[in-house]
Write an enzyme that holds these catalytic residues in place. Structure first.
Site, PDB file in Angstrom:
ATOM      1  N   LYS A 119       0.831  -1.133  -0.106  1.00 28.61           N
ATOM      2  CA  LYS A 119       0.089  -0.099  -0.092  1.00 28.61           C
ATOM      3  C   LYS A 119       0.816   1.179   0.144  1.00 28.61           C
ATOM      4  O   LYS A 119       0.348   2.308  -0.379  1.00 28.61           O
ATOM      5  CB  LYS A 119      -0.899  -0.112   1.048  1.00 28.61           C
ATOM      6  CG  LYS A 119      -2.097  -1.001   0.972  1.00 28.61           C
ATOM      7  CD  LYS A 119      -3.168  -0.993   1.924  1.00 28.61           C
ATOM      8  CE  LYS A 119      -4.446  -1.976   1.659  1.00 28.61           C
ATOM      9  NZ  LYS A 119      -3.977  -3.491   1.764  1.00 28.61           N
TER      10      LYS A 119
HETATM   11  C1  LIG Z   1      -4.557  -4.475   1.073  1.00 26.21           C
HETATM   12  C2  LIG Z   1      -4.007  -5.811   1.133  1.00 26.21           C
HETATM   13  C3  LIG Z   1      -4.313  -6.866   0.394  1.00 26.21           C
HETATM   14  C4  LIG Z   1      -5.661  -6.450  -0.522  1.00 26.21           C
HETATM   15  O1  LIG Z   1      -5.541  -5.836  -1.566  1.00 26.21           O
HETATM   16  P1  LIG Z   1      -6.741  -5.240  -2.309  1.00 26.21           P
HETATM   17  O2  LIG Z   1      -6.180  -4.340  -3.552  1.00 26.21           O
HETATM   18  O3  LIG Z   1      -7.591  -4.694  -1.516  1.00 26.21           O
HETATM   19  O4  LIG Z   1      -7.500  -6.511  -2.971  1.00 26.21           O
HETATM   20  C5  LIG Z   1      -3.764  -7.871   0.366  1.00 26.21           C
HETATM   21  N1  LIG Z   1      -2.701  -8.120   1.030  1.00 26.21           N
HETATM   22  C6  LIG Z   1      -2.089  -7.140   1.959  1.00 26.21           C
HETATM   23  C7  LIG Z   1      -0.893  -7.324   2.659  1.00 26.21           C
HETATM   24  C8  LIG Z   1      -2.758  -5.902   2.184  1.00 26.21           C
HETATM   25  O5  LIG Z   1      -2.361  -5.016   2.871  1.00 26.21           O
END
Ligand SMILES: *Cc1c(COP(=O)(O)O)cnc(C)c1O
Length: 491
Positions: A119
């Protein structure tokens, strides 16, 4: 490049990038998408290969974002991407790297950022864009968010020190991992306020909704959000699909596959956009955990949102969702960009029955060929197996979300589903964030990267809050007033 709503009709005026940047949802409740996707040709891909090799990730980010953003000057956009992906912020100077993990798979390392989750890739850019655009407009924003894990810390590290931005991040008290708590609560910035709510994650989310639905309060305090439906976050993620593709290929028409651990359909939606632009992606492998809302859709054509009670708490908690908030963007494309039809499905049908069924549509029948999607899911035991297997074969420790992606690639292949190699499995977080599960799998902890050493020993800043809307409003009002009265603290 202009943007339209997934629920929009032809008579609505398209908006520009910076207008939708600070906005979140479109006024009709839909999500913003570009009017059309830019198309890449072979010459562009060849150029980008040179850019990434010679000038690095920030320069590539500029080139890709340039196609989507036409209301920020070249010089400014270059500077913003240089800051977002500056040397030192990411543990690897290449920002995004790959590692061969055997069996026709490569790990796509996109979690090298300040909070050790993918993220950061989007949030770091969002922080720069917010500061820039607020400055240009002479505005401020108060971000009020809720998190049970990666989003909150990535948002806080991105908004840290950003002029014009104050962030209140609500967390369920005592419910995040010790590492996640330490990461957030030790951040030292008077404009970042950690709030530990006496409740669970849903209570935090309800509080955020409640303060936002008080329109007078919202306007008075300039409330805004940084959630995953923000188009700027999505487009930032398109860049790493390009970078990873460049890193695992040596010719400009070589097709590869991506496997993406998915919850809200944000990350993989960026893969869909990259594929629509013409990046040579063969297959997009969507991987869910026990919360298999999306796997169910891609297998059956039925999209059914879950109730709170049906949502499992798993060892890959960032994918524990009851509905997939970015999925509407894909459905908009699948249905030939018919906003009225999308509105019927996501407003009328979902609110009436909690589900819709596209299995009878010709578009669903050709989905695999046209859009490249396949899907699967994993259990806790599957993820532990994959963590063990990769540690034993390569001495690489992956986190439980990434393990979900590896597992789904392996099982689909065993079922006879063929797709181009390598399958690049996106590493959505580093294992260090989930040491409990790693310990369960391997019997020992993950070595702590130096950048996170001693995190638990730093002083903590966190405010306890009752699960009460008025208490949250008072906290926001009083904190903002105190910050205004002490501008020196901002320097
Ligand atoms: C947010 C997140 C996801 C999921 O991602 P999306 O884009 O919401 O599908 C998967 N793994 C981790 C570690 C995350 O922080």
């Amino acid at each position: 490049m202009k943007y339209v709503s997934t629920r929009g009709t032809a008579d609505q005026t398209p908006r520009s990038f910076c207008d939708i940047l600070l906005e979140g949802l479109a006024p009709d409740g839909g999500l913003y998408v570009p009017e059309r996707y830019p198309r890449l040709d072979k010459a562009t891909l060849a150029d980008w290969r040179r850019t990434l090799t010679e000038d690095g990730y920030p320069a590539l980010a500029f080139e890709v974002l340039r196609l989507f953003i036409d209301d920020i000057s070249d010089a400014d956009l270059r500077r913003l991407t240089q800051h977002a992906y500056a040397p030192g912020k990411f543990s690897d100077p290449k920002v995004v790297t790959t590692a061969d993990i055997g069996d026709g798979m490569a790990l796509g390392r996109i979690s090298n950022g300040p909070t050790a989750a993918f993220k950061d890739m989007a949030m770091q850019l969002l922080g720069e864009l917010f500061e820039f655009e607020l400055g240009r407009r002479g505005q401020v924003i108060t971000i009020v968010g809720a998190t049970s894990g990666d989003t909150g810390s990535a948002a806080e590290y991105a908004m840290k020190g950003k002029r014009g931005v104050t962030t209140f991040m609500l967390t369920p008290r005592g419910r995040m991992t010790p590492f996640q708590q330490a990461q957030m609560f030790t951040l030292d910035d008077p404009r970042i306020i950690n709030v530990a709510v006496d409740g669970v994650f849903d209570d935090c989310q309800d509080l955020v909704k409640a303060v936002n639905s008080d329109l007078a309060f919202k306007a008075e305090h300039h409330l805004g959000a940084v959630n995953s439906i923000n188009w700027a976050r999505l487009v930032a993620q398109v860049v790493y699909y390009v970078a990873l593709w460049l890193r695992v290929t040596d010719s400009d028409d070589q097709r590869v596959s991506f496997a993406v651990p998915s919850g809200n359909f944000g990350n993989i939606c960026a893969g869909h956009v990259a594929r629509e632009m013409g990046l040579p992606i063969d297959t997009l492998v969507l991987a869910t955990n026990e919360n298999n809302v999306l796997d169910e859709f891609f297998r059956t054509g039925v999209y059914r949102i879950r109730t709170g009670a049906e949502t499992h708490e798993t060892s890959s908690p960032s994918m524990d969702i009851s509905k997939a908030s970015n999925f509407e963007r894909f459905v908009f494309d699948l249905l030939g960009r018919d906003g009225e039809r999308v509105r019927q499905l996501f407003v009328d049908e979902l609110s009436a029955t909690g589900a819709f069924d596209l299995s009878g549509l010709p578009e669903f029948g050709t989905l695999r060929e046209r859009y490249g999607f396949v899907s699967g899911s994993s259990t806790h035991a599957d993820r532990l197996d994959e963590i063990r297997r990769l540690f034993e074969s390569r001495a690489i420790i992956i986190d439980p979300h990434t393990a979900d992606g590896v597992h789904v690639v392996r099982t689909l292949r065993a079922e006879g589903v063929a797709f181009a190699e390598p399958a690049v499995v996106l590493e959505t977080a580093l294992a260090v964030k989930f040491s409990e599960t790693i310990n369960e799998a391997l019997g020992h902890d993950v070595e702590r990267p130096a950048s996170f050493a001693g995190l638990e020993d730093l002083p903590r800043r966190v405010v306890d809050l009752d699960n009460d809307e008025d208490a949250l409003k008072a906290l926001i009002r009083d904190t903002l007033a105190a910050l205004r009265a002490a501008p020196a603290a901002e320097a």
